[in-house]
Design a protein around this motif. Structure first.
Motif, PDB file in Angstrom:
ATOM      1  N   ARG A  37      24.123  96.254  72.164  1.00  0.00           N
ATOM      2  CA  ARG A  37      23.652  94.993  71.588  1.00  0.00           C
ATOM      3  C   ARG A  37      24.634  94.472  70.551  1.00  0.00           C
ATOM      4  O   ARG A  37      24.972  93.286  70.519  1.00  0.00           O
ATOM      5  CB  ARG A  37      22.265  95.190  70.973  1.00  0.00           C
ATOM      6  N   LEU A  38      25.111  95.361  69.684  1.00  0.00           N
ATOM      7  CA  LEU A  38      26.073  94.960  68.661  1.00  0.00           C
ATOM      8  C   LEU A  38      27.392  94.515  69.284  1.00  0.00           C
ATOM      9  O   LEU A  38      28.035  93.570  68.795  1.00  0.00           O
ATOM     10  CB  LEU A  38      26.307  96.115  67.683  1.00  0.00           C
ATOM     11  N   GLN A  39      27.792  95.175  70.367  1.00  0.00           N
ATOM     12  CA  GLN A  39      29.015  94.772  71.061  1.00  0.00           C
ATOM     13  C   GLN A  39      28.875  93.359  71.620  1.00  0.00           C
ATOM     14  O   GLN A  39      29.781  92.531  71.477  1.00  0.00           O
ATOM     15  CB  GLN A  39      29.329  95.756  72.197  1.00  0.00           C
ATOM     16  N   VAL A  40      27.723  93.080  72.234  1.00  0.00           N
ATOM     17  CA  VAL A  40      27.482  91.745  72.791  1.00  0.00           C
ATOM     18  C   VAL A  40      27.474  90.698  71.682  1.00  0.00           C
ATOM     19  O   VAL A  40      28.079  89.622  71.816  1.00  0.00           O
ATOM     20  CB  VAL A  40      26.156  91.708  73.580  1.00  0.00           C
ATOM     21  N   GLU A  41      26.807  91.001  70.577  1.00  0.00           N
ATOM     22  CA  GLU A  41      26.757  90.051  69.468  1.00  0.00           C
ATOM     23  C   GLU A  41      28.165  89.735  68.958  1.00  0.00           C
ATOM     24  O   GLU A  41      28.488  88.569  68.660  1.00  0.00           O
ATOM     25  CB  GLU A  41      25.892  90.617  68.338  1.00  0.00           C
ATOM     26  N   GLY A  42      29.017  90.759  68.854  1.00  0.00           N
ATOM     27  CA  GLY A  42      30.389  90.533  68.418  1.00  0.00           C
ATOM     28  C   GLY A  42      31.169  89.666  69.400  1.00  0.00           C
ATOM     29  O   GLY A  42      31.931  88.779  68.996  1.00  0.00           O
ATOM     30  N   LEU A  43      30.971  89.915  70.694  1.00  0.00           N
ATOM     31  CA  LEU A  43      31.663  89.124  71.710  1.00  0.00           C
ATOM     32  C   LEU A  43      31.189  87.672  71.701  1.00  0.00           C
ATOM     33  O   LEU A  43      31.977  86.749  71.874  1.00  0.00           O
ATOM     34  CB  LEU A  43      31.443  89.751  73.091  1.00  0.00           C
ATOM     35  N   LEU A  44      29.892  87.469  71.496  1.00  0.00           N
ATOM     36  CA  LEU A  44      29.367  86.102  71.440  1.00  0.00           C
ATOM     37  C   LEU A  44      29.916  85.353  70.223  1.00  0.00           C
ATOM     38  O   LEU A  44      30.188  84.150  70.299  1.00  0.00           O
ATOM     39  CB  LEU A  44      27.843  86.120  71.412  1.00  0.00           C
ATOM     40  N   ASP A  45      30.085  86.044  69.116  1.00  0.00           N
ATOM     41  CA  ASP A  45      30.704  85.418  67.941  1.00  0.00           C
ATOM     42  C   ASP A  45      32.158  85.031  68.236  1.00  0.00           C
ATOM     43  O   ASP A  45      32.619  83.955  67.832  1.00  0.00           O
ATOM     44  CB  ASP A  45      30.654  86.375  66.750  1.00  0.00           C
ATOM     45  N   ARG A  46      32.866  85.911  68.950  1.00  0.00           N
ATOM     46  CA  ARG A  46      34.253  85.592  69.323  1.00  0.00           C
ATOM     47  C   ARG A  46      34.296  84.373  70.238  1.00  0.00           C
ATOM     48  O   ARG A  46      35.149  83.491  70.095  1.00  0.00           O
ATOM     49  CB  ARG A  46      34.891  86.787  70.038  1.00  0.00           C
ATOM     50  N   ALA A  47      33.361  84.318  71.181  1.00  0.00           N
ATOM     51  CA  ALA A  47      33.313  83.186  72.113  1.00  0.00           C
ATOM     52  C   ALA A  47      33.049  81.884  71.371  1.00  0.00           C
ATOM     53  O   ALA A  47      33.659  80.848  71.670  1.00  0.00           O
ATOM     54  CB  ALA A  47      32.231  83.422  73.169  1.00  0.00           C
ATOM     55  N   THR A  59      37.415  81.605  76.091  1.00  0.00           N
ATOM     56  CA  THR A  59      35.973  81.670  75.922  1.00  0.00           C
ATOM     57  C   THR A  59      35.321  82.281  77.145  1.00  0.00           C
ATOM     58  O   THR A  59      34.451  83.169  77.039  1.00  0.00           O
ATOM     59  CB  THR A  59      35.391  80.267  75.686  1.00  0.00           C
ATOM     60  N   ILE A  60      35.731  81.827  78.325  1.00  0.00           N
ATOM     61  CA  ILE A  60      35.138  82.330  79.567  1.00  0.00           C
ATOM     62  C   ILE A  60      35.403  83.822  79.722  1.00  0.00           C
ATOM     63  O   ILE A  60      34.513  84.591  80.097  1.00  0.00           O
ATOM     64  CB  ILE A  60      35.684  81.535  80.772  1.00  0.00           C
ATOM     65  N   SER A  61      36.608  84.259  79.424  1.00  0.00           N
ATOM     66  CA  SER A  61      36.948  85.688  79.554  1.00  0.00           C
ATOM     67  C   SER A  61      36.066  86.549  78.645  1.00  0.00           C
ATOM     68  O   SER A  61      35.559  87.600  79.056  1.00  0.00           O
ATOM     69  CB  SER A  61      38.419  85.908  79.230  1.00  0.00           C
ATOM     70  N   PHE A  80      22.163  86.061  77.418  1.00  0.00           N
ATOM     71  CA  PHE A  80      22.718  85.089  76.471  1.00  0.00           C
ATOM     72  C   PHE A  80      24.127  84.679  76.877  1.00  0.00           C
ATOM     73  O   PHE A  80      24.491  83.503  76.789  1.00  0.00           O
ATOM     74  CB  PHE A  80      22.722  85.680  75.060  1.00  0.00           C
ATOM     75  N   ALA A  81      24.936  85.631  77.338  1.00  0.00           N
ATOM     76  CA  ALA A  81      26.306  85.320  77.737  1.00  0.00           C
ATOM     77  C   ALA A  81      26.333  84.494  79.015  1.00  0.00           C
ATOM     78  O   ALA A  81      27.139  83.569  79.152  1.00  0.00           O
ATOM     79  CB  ALA A  81      27.102  86.609  77.916  1.00  0.00           C
ATOM     80  N   GLU A  82      25.468  84.829  79.971  1.00  0.00           N
ATOM     81  CA  GLU A  82      25.444  84.090  81.237  1.00  0.00           C
ATOM     82  C   GLU A  82      25.103  82.625  81.010  1.00  0.00           C
ATOM     83  O   GLU A  82      25.689  81.737  81.642  1.00  0.00           O
ATOM     84  CB  GLU A  82      24.435  84.718  82.199  1.00  0.00           C
ATOM     85  N   GLY A 208      15.271  68.561  70.618  1.00  0.00           N
ATOM     86  CA  GLY A 208      16.679  68.382  70.958  1.00  0.00           C
ATOM     87  C   GLY A 208      17.380  69.690  71.246  1.00  0.00           C
ATOM     88  O   GLY A 208      16.819  70.781  71.101  1.00  0.00           O
ATOM     89  N   THR A 209      18.644  69.572  71.672  1.00  0.00           N
ATOM     90  CA  THR A 209      19.440  70.750  71.980  1.00  0.00           C
ATOM     91  C   THR A 209      20.904  70.468  71.668  1.00  0.00           C
ATOM     92  O   THR A 209      21.322  69.318  71.574  1.00  0.00           O
ATOM     93  CB  THR A 209      19.288  71.145  73.463  1.00  0.00           C
ATOM     94  N   VAL A 210      21.683  71.533  71.497  1.00  0.00           N
ATOM     95  CA  VAL A 210      23.127  71.417  71.269  1.00  0.00           C
ATOM     96  C   VAL A 210      23.835  72.211  72.364  1.00  0.00           C
ATOM     97  O   VAL A 210      23.545  73.394  72.563  1.00  0.00           O
ATOM     98  CB  VAL A 210      23.520  71.956  69.877  1.00  0.00           C
ATOM     99  N   ASP A 211      24.740  71.566  73.073  1.00  0.00           N
ATOM    100  CA  ASP A 211      25.473  72.219  74.158  1.00  0.00           C
ATOM    101  C   ASP A 211      26.492  73.182  73.570  1.00  0.00           C
ATOM    102  O   ASP A 211      27.372  72.778  72.804  1.00  0.00           O
ATOM    103  CB  ASP A 211      26.156  71.158  75.017  1.00  0.00           C
ATOM    104  N   PHE A 212      26.403  74.458  73.965  1.00  0.00           N
ATOM    105  CA  PHE A 212      27.333  75.465  73.468  1.00  0.00           C
ATOM    106  C   PHE A 212      28.777  75.099  73.791  1.00  0.00           C
ATOM    107  O   PHE A 212      29.676  75.267  72.956  1.00  0.00           O
ATOM    108  CB  PHE A 212      26.998  76.827  74.084  1.00  0.00           C
TER     109      PHE A 212
END
Length: 329
Positions: A37-47, A59-61, A80-82, A208-212
Motif C-alpha cells: 500500500r505504501l509503495q502504491v501511495e509513493g508511486l501515485l505521488d510520483r505520477a 506518468t503512464i510508466s 486507483f492507478a488504473e 464536480g470533478t477534477v480530471d487527473f
C-alpha cells in the motif's frame, strides 16, 4: 491454568482492538500488504508530480508500475492507478487503452450483500471516484458503439450510487431515465448522445470533478450545460437549475416555466407538478423559520423506491463480467 490465562489474554486483546476501533474489531494490518500500500501511495505521488511537469509517458510508466502492485494486493479491490491510467489514455486519445484501464477499475464480485441478508453478484468499483468513474466509462462505451455495454454500466451507476434516498437539493424529482421498457421509469430511445446526456446529469447531481490527467475542473453547472446541449428537449436539467435558484426569485420561476414546457405528458408532467407542490411547501417552511436561502435537503424517497423496483437496473452478469476483471480472493 495456562489455558485460562490464554483466554483472558485474548479477551484483553479483543477489548483493546474494540476500543481502538470505536466498537469495531480492527485487526493489525498485514505487514506485506502495508508495504504494498505504501509503495502504491509513493508511486501515485510520483505520477502526480509527473503530470504537473507534463511528462505524459513518464506518468503512464509510473502508473503501470503502481497498477501491477495493486493487482497483487489482497486487502480488498483497489484500482486507483488504473483509473488514473484511463484518464491519461483519454487525454492522449488512446481509446482502446483507456477502455482496458477502465475495465480494470472494476471487478465482478459474485457475492455483494444488499441489506442484511440478500446476496447477489455485482460490480465492485475500486477506484474510489464514485459515479464519475462509472459514467465516464459508460459514455466511452457508448461512443465506441457498444450499446448494450454502455447501458449495463450506466444502469450499474444508478443502482450502486443512487440506491439510497438523495436530498431534494441533489435530486429535485425522481431520476429514472432508462433505455429499456420500464413502467417505473422514463424510457428514452437509445443514442450515444442521449446516454451521455443522462450520464452527465448524474455527474452534475453528484458534484464536480477534477480530471487527473489534465487538471481541468468540471463543476455542476458544466455537467448540466453538457446535458442540455446533448438533450435540449429534456426537462430535467432545467428543473435542476430552477431548484438551485433563489427561493421565489424571477429566475426560479422562469426556469420552472421552461421545464414545464419541456416536460412530456405522463411521468415527466407528474414530476413537475409534484415539484411545484413540494416547492410551495418548502417555501412555506422557510418563511416560518425565517431561512429564505435554505436548500431543500429532505430525502426524496420516491426516487430511491422507484429505482429499487426497476427491473432493467438489475445486474446483467454476462455483460458486467465482460466489462470488468474478476474479484481477487
Amino acid at each position: 491454568m495456562k489455558q485460562t490465562l490464554t483466554i483472558f489474554a485474548l479477551l484483553a486483546l479483543c477489548g483493546q482492538l474494540l476500543a481502538q476501533g470505536g466498537g469495531r474489531i480492527i485487526f493489525p494490518e498485514d505487514p506485506v500488504e502495508k508495504a504494498k500500500r505504501l509503495q502504491v501511495e509513493g508511486l501515485l505521488d510520483r505520477a502526480k508530480a509527473l503530470v504537473a511537469s507534463h511528462d505524459d509517458q513518464g506518468t503512464i510508466s509510473v502508473l503501470q508500475e503502481a497498477a501491477a502492485v495493486e493487482a497483487t494486493m489482497r486487502a480488498g479491490f483497489q484500482a486507483f492507478a488504473e483509473y488514473r491510467l484511463a484518464r491519461m489514455y483519454v487525454k492522449l486519445n488512446r481509446i482502446p487503452d483507456a477502455m482496458e484501464a477502465y475495465k480494470h477499475s472494476f471487478a465482478w464480485d459474485p457475492r455483494i450483500r444488499l441489506g442484511s441478508s440478500v446476496l447477489m453478484g455485482d460490480l465492485n468499483g475500486g477506484s474510489g471516484y464514485g459515479v464519475d468513474t462509472v459514467m465516464e466509462y459508460a459514455a466511452l462505451l457508448a461512443k465506441a458503439g457498444r450499446q448494450e455495454d454502455a447501458k449495463a454500466m450506466y444502469y450499474y451507476g444508478q443502482r450502486a450510487y443512487w440506491s439510497l434516498p438523495r436530498p431534494r437539493s441533489q435530486e429535485p424529482v425522481p431520476f429514472v431515465v432508462v433505455f429499456d421498457p420500464e413502467p417505473e421509469g422514463i424510457q428514452w430511445e437509445y443514442t450515444p448522445q442521449r446516454l451521455e446526456a443522462a450520464a452527465s446529469m448524474l455527474q452534475a447531481m453528484s458534484g464536480g470533478t477534477v480530471d487527473f490527467a489534465t487538471g481541468v475542473e468540471t463543476d455542476e453547472d458544466d455537467f448540466v450545460q453538457r446535458a442540455r446541449q446533448l438533450a435540449p428537449d429534456w426537462f430535467y436539467p432545467v428543473l435542476f437549475l430552477a431548484n438551485r435558484a433563489d427561493n421565489g426569485s424571477a429566475k426560479e420561476q422562469q426556469l420552472l416555466a421552461e421545464a414545464e414546457g419541456l416536460a412530456k405528458p405522463g411521468l415527466e408532467r407528474q414530476f413537475v407538478d409534484q415539484f411545484r407542490r413540494d416547492l410551495a411547501e418548502w417555501q412555506h417552511i422557510c418563511e416560518q423559520n425565517d431561512t429564505p436561502d435554505a436548500s431543500d435537503d429532505r430525502p426524496l424517497n420516491e426516487g430511491a423506491a422507484r429505482r429499487k423496483r426497476m427491473e432493467c437496473l438489475r445486474p446483467n452478469e454476462q455483460v458486467l463480467r465482460r466489462l470488468s476483471v474478476e474479484m481477487p480472493h
